[in-house]
Design a protein around this motif. Structure first.
Motif, PDB file in Angstrom:
ATOM      1  N   ALA A  39       0.842  -1.207   0.000  1.00 51.81           N
ATOM      2  CA  ALA A  39       0.000   0.000   0.000  1.00 51.81           C
ATOM      3  C   ALA A  39       0.875   1.253   0.000  1.00 51.81           C
ATOM      4  N   ALA A  40       1.941   1.254   0.795  1.00 47.11           N
ATOM      5  CA  ALA A  40       2.851   2.397   0.831  1.00 47.11           C
ATOM      6  C   ALA A  40       3.517   2.613  -0.524  1.00 47.11           C
ATOM      7  N   GLU A  41       3.876   1.522  -1.178  1.00 44.21           N
ATOM      8  CA  GLU A  41       4.491   1.609  -2.515  1.00 44.21           C
ATOM      9  C   GLU A  41       3.545   2.284  -3.504  1.00 44.21           C
ATOM     10  N   ARG A  42       2.248   2.015  -3.369  1.00 45.80           N
ATOM     11  CA  ARG A  42       1.248   2.599  -4.271  1.00 45.80           C
ATOM     12  C   ARG A  42       0.698   3.918  -3.740  1.00 45.80           C
ATOM     13  N   LYS A  43       1.253   4.371  -2.613  1.00 41.24           N
ATOM     14  CA  LYS A  43       0.825   5.622  -1.973  1.00 41.24           C
ATOM     15  C   LYS A  43      -0.671   5.597  -1.653  1.00 41.24           C
ATOM     16  N   VAL A  44      -1.093   4.470  -1.094  1.00 38.52           N
ATOM     17  CA  VAL A  44      -2.495   4.251  -0.740  1.00 38.52           C
ATOM     18  C   VAL A  44      -2.589   4.116   0.774  1.00 38.52           C
ATOM     19  N   GLN A  45      -3.581   4.789   1.350  1.00 34.26           N
ATOM     20  CA  GLN A  45      -3.807   4.656   2.785  1.00 34.26           C
ATOM     21  C   GLN A  45      -4.942   3.672   3.023  1.00 34.26           C
ATOM     22  N   LEU A  46      -4.635   2.628   3.769  1.00 38.64           N
ATOM     23  CA  LEU A  46      -5.651   1.687   4.193  1.00 38.64           C
ATOM     24  C   LEU A  46      -5.219   1.052   5.502  1.00 38.64           C
ATOM     25  N   ARG A  47      -6.173   0.485   6.179  1.00 37.88           N
ATOM     26  CA  ARG A  47      -5.906  -0.195   7.446  1.00 37.88           C
ATOM     27  C   ARG A  47      -5.816  -1.683   7.156  1.00 37.88           C
ATOM     28  N   VAL A  48      -4.791  -2.338   7.667  1.00 37.33           N
ATOM     29  CA  VAL A  48      -4.615  -3.772   7.449  1.00 37.33           C
ATOM     30  C   VAL A  48      -4.836  -4.482   8.773  1.00 37.33           C
ATOM     31  N   GLU A  49      -5.691  -5.488   8.754  1.00 37.53           N
ATOM     32  CA  GLU A  49      -6.002  -6.270   9.955  1.00 37.53           C
ATOM     33  C   GLU A  49      -5.845  -7.751   9.659  1.00 37.53           C
ATOM     34  N   LYS A  50      -5.392  -8.484  10.662  1.00 37.29           N
ATOM     35  CA  LYS A  50      -5.353  -9.946  10.586  1.00 37.29           C
ATOM     36  C   LYS A  50      -6.758 -10.431  10.944  1.00 37.29           C
ATOM     37  N   LEU A  51      -7.378 -11.165  10.031  1.00 39.28           N
ATOM     38  CA  LEU A  51      -8.733 -11.665  10.253  1.00 39.28           C
ATOM     39  C   LEU A  51      -8.889 -13.028   9.598  1.00 39.28           C
ATOM     40  N   ASP A  52      -9.111 -14.039  10.404  1.00 43.39           N
ATOM     41  CA  ASP A  52      -9.417 -15.383   9.907  1.00 43.39           C
ATOM     42  C   ASP A  52     -10.929 -15.530   9.997  1.00 43.39           C
ATOM     43  N   VAL A  53     -11.603 -15.555   8.852  1.00 44.38           N
ATOM     44  CA  VAL A  53     -13.065 -15.591   8.855  1.00 44.38           C
ATOM     45  C   VAL A  53     -13.623 -16.875   9.456  1.00 44.38           C
ATOM     46  N   THR A  54     -12.800 -17.901   9.601  1.00 47.21           N
ATOM     47  CA  THR A  54     -13.277 -19.152  10.207  1.00 47.21           C
ATOM     48  C   THR A  54     -13.102 -19.145  11.722  1.00 47.21           C
ATOM     49  N   ASN A  55     -12.499 -18.076  12.263  1.00 51.22           N
ATOM     50  CA  ASN A  55     -12.247 -17.974  13.700  1.00 51.22           C
ATOM     51  C   ASN A  55     -13.304 -17.080  14.342  1.00 51.22           C
ATOM     52  N   GLU A  56     -14.074 -17.636  15.257  1.00 51.75           N
ATOM     53  CA  GLU A  56     -15.171 -16.891  15.877  1.00 51.75           C
ATOM     54  C   GLU A  56     -14.676 -15.635  16.594  1.00 51.75           C
ATOM     55  N   GLY A  57     -13.547 -15.726  17.287  1.00 50.04           N
ATOM     56  CA  GLY A  57     -12.986 -14.567  17.974  1.00 50.04           C
ATOM     57  C   GLY A  57     -12.629 -13.437  17.019  1.00 50.04           C
ATOM     58  N   ASP A  58     -12.035 -13.784  15.890  1.00 49.62           N
ATOM     59  CA  ASP A  58     -11.704 -12.778  14.882  1.00 49.62           C
ATOM     60  C   ASP A  58     -12.964 -12.124  14.329  1.00 49.62           C
ATOM     61  N   ARG A  59     -13.996 -12.934  14.082  1.00 54.77           N
ATOM     62  CA  ARG A  59     -15.253 -12.377  13.561  1.00 54.77           C
ATOM     63  C   ARG A  59     -15.877 -11.418  14.563  1.00 54.77           C
ATOM     64  N   HIS A  60     -15.856 -11.766  15.839  1.00 58.51           N
ATOM     65  CA  HIS A  60     -16.418 -10.876  16.870  1.00 58.51           C
ATOM     66  C   HIS A  60     -15.617  -9.582  16.962  1.00 58.51           C
ATOM     67  N   LYS A  61     -14.293  -9.670  16.840  1.00 57.64           N
ATOM     68  CA  LYS A  61     -13.440  -8.487  16.857  1.00 57.64           C
ATOM     69  C   LYS A  61     -13.833  -7.535  15.734  1.00 57.64           C
ATOM     70  N   ALA A  62     -14.136  -8.074  14.561  1.00 56.30           N
ATOM     71  CA  ALA A  62     -14.476  -7.256  13.398  1.00 56.30           C
ATOM     72  C   ALA A  62     -15.805  -6.526  13.568  1.00 56.30           C
ATOM     73  N   LEU A  63     -16.662  -7.014  14.449  1.00 50.55           N
ATOM     74  CA  LEU A  63     -17.949  -6.350  14.674  1.00 50.55           C
ATOM     75  C   LEU A  63     -17.775  -4.933  15.205  1.00 50.55           C
ATOM     76  N   ASP A  64     -16.668  -4.672  15.867  1.00 53.78           N
ATOM     77  CA  ASP A  64     -16.409  -3.354  16.450  1.00 53.78           C
ATOM     78  C   ASP A  64     -15.753  -2.372  15.477  1.00 53.78           C
ATOM     79  N   TRP A  65     -15.551  -2.746  14.236  1.00 51.49           N
ATOM     80  CA  TRP A  65     -14.841  -1.901  13.289  1.00 51.49           C
ATOM     81  C   TRP A  65     -15.723  -0.885  12.576  1.00 51.49           C
ATOM     82  N   GLY A  66     -17.027  -0.919  12.791  1.00 52.40           N
ATOM     83  CA  GLY A  66     -17.919   0.056  12.160  1.00 52.40           C
ATOM     84  C   GLY A  66     -18.028  -0.071  10.656  1.00 52.40           C
TER      85      GLY A  66
END
Length: 122
Positions: free
Chosen positions: A50-77
């Motif tokens: 993203a930095a190479e392309r001069k793009v701003q984005l947020r990168v998160e580790k998210l395993d969609v098969t992991n219930e804890g990761d899915r619950h964490k993503a609920l708070d991202w708006g």
């Protein structure tokens, strides 16, 4: 162009392919992109790309098969979800051979495309 800066987009499977390119292009257009990847090593790689392309984005580790990761993503708006991640089970299922005749009630593409009138009589 619409005011895309108000739209928070979560893209799963953003480490490569369609998800990667969608994340980059939507971020370039002003969307607030959360690019989710399954493997920690991909987090730093995607940030670097993203930095190479001069793009701003947020990168998160998210395993969609992991219930804890899915619950964490609920708070991202998130307002828009691009569910691009494939689980290992989905990949295996898509690569498995089609059922043999008589073992499935699903029709084949030939069944859906042909009509009795179009079939030659024998």
């Amino acid at each position: 162009m619409t005011d895309s800066s108000l739209k928070k987009v979560l893209i799963t499977g953003a480490g490569s392919g369609f998800g990667f390119e969608a994340a980059m292009r939507l971020a370039q257009k002003g969307f607030d992109v959360i690019a989710a990847v399954e493997i920690y090593a991909q987090v730093q790689t995607l940030k670097w790309q993203a930095a190479e392309r001069k793009v701003q984005l947020r990168v998160e580790k998210l395993d969609v098969t992991n219930e804890g990761d899915r619950h964490k993503a609920l708070d991202w708006g998130v307002e828009i979800l691009v569910n691009n991640a494939a689980s290992e089970r989905e990949v295996r299922r898509s690569m498995s051979p089609a059922p043999t005749s008589g073992t499935s009630s699903r029709s084949t593409s030939r069944d859906r495309c042909s009509s009795p009138r179009a079939s030659p009589s024998r």
